[in-house]
Enzyme design. Structure first.
Site, PDB file in Angstrom:
ATOM      1  CG  ASN A  58      -7.048  -1.218  -0.279  1.00 26.93           C
ATOM      2  OD1 ASN A  58      -6.116  -1.054  -1.039  1.00 26.93           O
ATOM      3  ND2 ASN A  58      -6.892  -1.293   1.030  1.00 26.93           N
TER       4      ASN A  58
ATOM      5  CG  HIS B 238      -3.587   3.097   0.823  1.00 23.64           C
ATOM      6  ND1 HIS B 238      -4.009   2.598  -0.382  1.00 23.64           N
ATOM      7  CD2 HIS B 238      -3.705   2.078   1.729  1.00 23.64           C
ATOM      8  CE1 HIS B 238      -4.366   1.325  -0.216  1.00 23.64           C
ATOM      9  NE2 HIS B 238      -4.194   0.985   1.053  1.00 23.64           N
TER      10      HIS B 238
ATOM     11  CB  CYS C 293      -0.927   0.005   1.214  1.00 20.01           C
ATOM     12  SG  CYS C 293      -1.939  -1.471   1.295  1.00 20.01           S
TER      13      CYS C 293
HETATM   14  N1  ACO Z   1     -19.491 -10.110   4.704  1.00 22.42           N
HETATM   15  C1  ACO Z   1     -20.254 -10.476   5.765  1.00 22.42           C
HETATM   16  N2  ACO Z   1     -19.744 -10.816   6.958  1.00 22.42           N
HETATM   17  C2  ACO Z   1     -18.413 -10.791   7.080  1.00 22.42           C
HETATM   18  C3  ACO Z   1     -17.559 -10.427   6.030  1.00 22.42           C
HETATM   19  C4  ACO Z   1     -18.157 -10.087   4.804  1.00 22.42           C
HETATM   20  N3  ACO Z   1     -17.430  -9.711   3.733  1.00 22.42           N
HETATM   21  N4  ACO Z   1     -16.298 -10.491   6.475  1.00 22.42           N
HETATM   22  C5  ACO Z   1     -16.343 -10.883   7.759  1.00 22.42           C
HETATM   23  N5  ACO Z   1     -17.610 -11.071   8.119  1.00 22.42           N
HETATM   24  C6  ACO Z   1     -18.128 -11.479   9.418  1.00 22.42           C
HETATM   25  C7  ACO Z   1     -17.091 -12.172  10.272  1.00 22.42           C
HETATM   26  O1  ACO Z   1     -16.990 -13.525   9.915  1.00 22.42           O
HETATM   27  C8  ACO Z   1     -17.659 -11.960  11.671  1.00 22.42           C
HETATM   28  O2  ACO Z   1     -18.646 -12.923  11.874  1.00 22.42           O
HETATM   29  P1  ACO Z   1     -18.864 -13.571  13.345  1.00 22.42           P
HETATM   30  O3  ACO Z   1     -19.186 -12.402  14.244  1.00 22.42           O
HETATM   31  O4  ACO Z   1     -19.995 -14.507  13.127  1.00 22.42           O
HETATM   32  O5  ACO Z   1     -17.558 -14.226  13.682  1.00 22.42           O
HETATM   33  C9  ACO Z   1     -18.363 -10.625  11.563  1.00 22.42           C
HETATM   34  O6  ACO Z   1     -18.498 -10.336  10.156  1.00 22.42           O
HETATM   35  C10 ACO Z   1     -17.605  -9.500  12.212  1.00 22.42           C
HETATM   36  O7  ACO Z   1     -16.276  -9.633  11.864  1.00 22.42           O
HETATM   37  P2  ACO Z   1     -15.222  -8.676  12.464  1.00 22.42           P
HETATM   38  O8  ACO Z   1     -13.873  -9.028  11.904  1.00 22.42           O
HETATM   39  O9  ACO Z   1     -15.378  -8.594  13.947  1.00 22.42           O
HETATM   40  O10 ACO Z   1     -15.728  -7.335  11.824  1.00 22.42           O
HETATM   41  P3  ACO Z   1     -15.173  -5.935  12.060  1.00 22.42           P
HETATM   42  O11 ACO Z   1     -16.266  -5.101  12.565  1.00 22.42           O
HETATM   43  O12 ACO Z   1     -13.874  -5.934  12.778  1.00 22.42           O
HETATM   44  O13 ACO Z   1     -14.848  -5.511  10.567  1.00 22.42           O
HETATM   45  C11 ACO Z   1     -13.063  -5.269   9.055  1.00 22.42           C
HETATM   46  C12 ACO Z   1     -13.920  -6.237   9.772  1.00 22.42           C
HETATM   47  C13 ACO Z   1     -13.905  -4.455   8.100  1.00 22.42           C
HETATM   48  C14 ACO Z   1     -12.029  -6.022   8.206  1.00 22.42           C
HETATM   49  C15 ACO Z   1     -12.404  -4.397  10.098  1.00 22.42           C
HETATM   50  O14 ACO Z   1     -11.628  -5.170  10.967  1.00 22.42           O
HETATM   51  C16 ACO Z   1     -11.606  -3.339   9.499  1.00 22.42           C
HETATM   52  O15 ACO Z   1     -12.127  -2.363   9.034  1.00 22.42           O
HETATM   53  N6  ACO Z   1     -10.283  -3.525   9.518  1.00 22.42           N
HETATM   54  C17 ACO Z   1      -9.380  -2.693   8.814  1.00 22.42           C
HETATM   55  C18 ACO Z   1      -8.755  -3.527   7.798  1.00 22.42           C
HETATM   56  C19 ACO Z   1      -8.837  -2.906   6.441  1.00 22.42           C
HETATM   57  O16 ACO Z   1      -9.730  -2.242   6.054  1.00 22.42           O
HETATM   58  N7  ACO Z   1      -7.822  -3.113   5.721  1.00 22.42           N
HETATM   59  C20 ACO Z   1      -7.762  -2.532   4.444  1.00 22.42           C
HETATM   60  C21 ACO Z   1      -6.786  -3.225   3.669  1.00 22.42           C
HETATM   61  S1  ACO Z   1      -5.203  -3.062   4.339  1.00 22.42           S
HETATM   62  C22 ACO Z   1      -4.621  -1.601   3.907  1.00 22.42           C
HETATM   63  O17 ACO Z   1      -4.824  -1.132   2.847  1.00 22.42           O
HETATM   64  C23 ACO Z   1      -3.884  -0.863   4.909  1.00 22.42           C
END
Ligand code: ACO
Length: 331
Positions: free
Chosen positions: A288, A258, A113
């Site tokens: 992304n 980014h 990234c």
């Molecule tokens: N659709 C539906 N449900 C999903 C999906 C999806 N695509 N992905 C995960 N889930 C489910 C999980 O399995 C989990 O289910 P469970 O509660 O039954 O176990 C539930 O959703 C919640 O999952 P969490 O991981 O707790 O969700 P969270 O609220 O943390 O959101 C996310 C996940 C969006 C990835 C979050 O952690 C986040 O925003 N992280 C930042 C990471 C990111 O955006 N990186 C970008 C790329 S890296 C970069 O460019 C720097």
């Protein structure tokens, strides 16, 4: 002293649009979940001839056009990507071939990234030493065919998209404009938080059926850890770039982060106490696009008239490695 000035910017987005509703047909997810967690509405997936090197070359042609230059005017290529056409040779070489400019140097940057910001810093140094006059710095990614587009991989798969952006950086004697500073950081102890483990030379054999079955050929992310680090590293590196040049957040006209995730961008904006319109977003359209996201956003921000002569623009990124970086540019 010589200054490195961005004289041309261009982008290329694949033609195929993939909406959240399209992803609903491939995996157990929903438009509402994706919008709420990431801000993404649709992204582009490459098809046919749309490889990383091809898209990088197409974006470069647009940047050259804006600069009023021909490909022959370029004397060095820097291509940032985590999705090269081949494991080797580097896609910068292939992009050079697409552009029809054999002989000039071509360097691949593998910083995910932050790759574009790292690449811009390298170009700035080559220009300041007088080694090169006109450098193409490109971010290009084809990530869609390397994602696990099933329910198993949904946490990562819904975030990423394909695309390319390019800039022409030229030597100038104008002290009032150009790249003012570049700040580059990395902390490799977090490398497993966001990674594509296999295939790789640390595994023996290099590739196996087990890797495919267990899914370790796909990117993996600890979403919560990435979020936590991103929302502290992004503001810190932006402040560092400003402070090192005698500016504050009040002086900035536009931050182009980014496009990692809308929730990360929003947290960064709030932590920097910036108004919403000073932090650029287009993640809703493209997802992304890793190394390509900043030059794509820069190209759109220019077209939208958000950057004018004299604007102070901060490009900043955080990502796999972990790496984080910023570049401060007087337009
Ligand atoms: N659709 C539906 N449900 C999903 C999906 C999806 N695509 N992905 C995960 N889930 C489910 C999980 O399995 C989990 O289910 P469970 O509660 O039954 O176990 C539930 O959703 C919640 O999952 P969490 O991981 O707790 O969700 P969270 O609220 O943390 O959101 C996310 C996940 C969006 C990835 C979050 O952690 C986040 O925003 N992280 C930042 C990471 C990111 O955006 N990186 C970008 C790329 S890296 C970069 O460019 C720097």
């Amino acid at each position: 002293m010589k200054r490195s000035v961005i004289v041309g910017v261009g982008r290329y987005l694949p033609k195929r649009v993939v909406t959240n509703f399209d992803l609903e047909k491939m995996m157990d997810t929903s438009d509402a979940w994706i919008r709420e967690r990431t801000g993404i509405v649709e992204r582009r997936f490459a098809e046919g001839e749309e490889t990383t090197s091809y898209m990088g070359a197409e974006a470069s042609k647009k940047a050259l056009n804006m600069a009023g230059m021909k490909a022959e005017d370029i004397d060095f290529i820097i291509l940032a990507t985590l999705s090269p056409d081949y494991f080797f040779p580097g896609s910068g070489c292939l992009m050079q071939d697409h552009l029809g400019i054999p002989g000039i140097g071509a360097l691949d940057v593998r910083n995910q990234c932050t790759g574009f910001v790292y690449g811009l810093a390298v170009a700035d140094q080559f220009i300041k030493t007088g080694m090169y006059k006109n450098i193409l710095v490109v971010g290009s990614e084809v990530q869609s065919n390397g994602l696990n587009l099933s329910t198993q991989g949904r946490d990562v798969a819904v975030i990423f998209g394909d695309g390319a952006g390019a800039v022409v950086v030229s030597a100038a004697n104008d002290n009032n404009k150009g790249i003012l500073t570049s700040i580059l950081h990395a902390d490799g102890k977090h490398h497993k938080e966001l990674w594509g483990k296999n295939p790789g030379s640390s595994s023996r054999p290099f590739v196996s059926h087990e890797m495919i079955e267990e899914g370790s050929i796909y990117p993996h992310m600890n979403g919560k850890s990435v979020f936590k680090h991103a929302i502290t590293r992004f503001p810190a590196v932006i402040r560092e770039a400003l402070e090192s040049t005698g500016y504050t957040t009040k002086d900035v006209d536009l931050v182009i982060p980014h496009q990692a995730n809308e929730r990360i961008t929003e947290a960064v904006q709030i932590r920097l106490e910036l108004p919403r319109e000073k932090v650029y977003r287009n993640i809703h359209k493209y997802g992304n696009t890793t190394a390509a996201s900043i030059p794509i956003a820069l190209s759109e921000a220019l077209e939208e008239g958000l950057i004018k002569e004299g604007s102070l623009v901060c490009l900043a990124a955080f990502g796999s490695g972990f790496t984080w970086a910023a570049s401060l540019v007087r337009w």
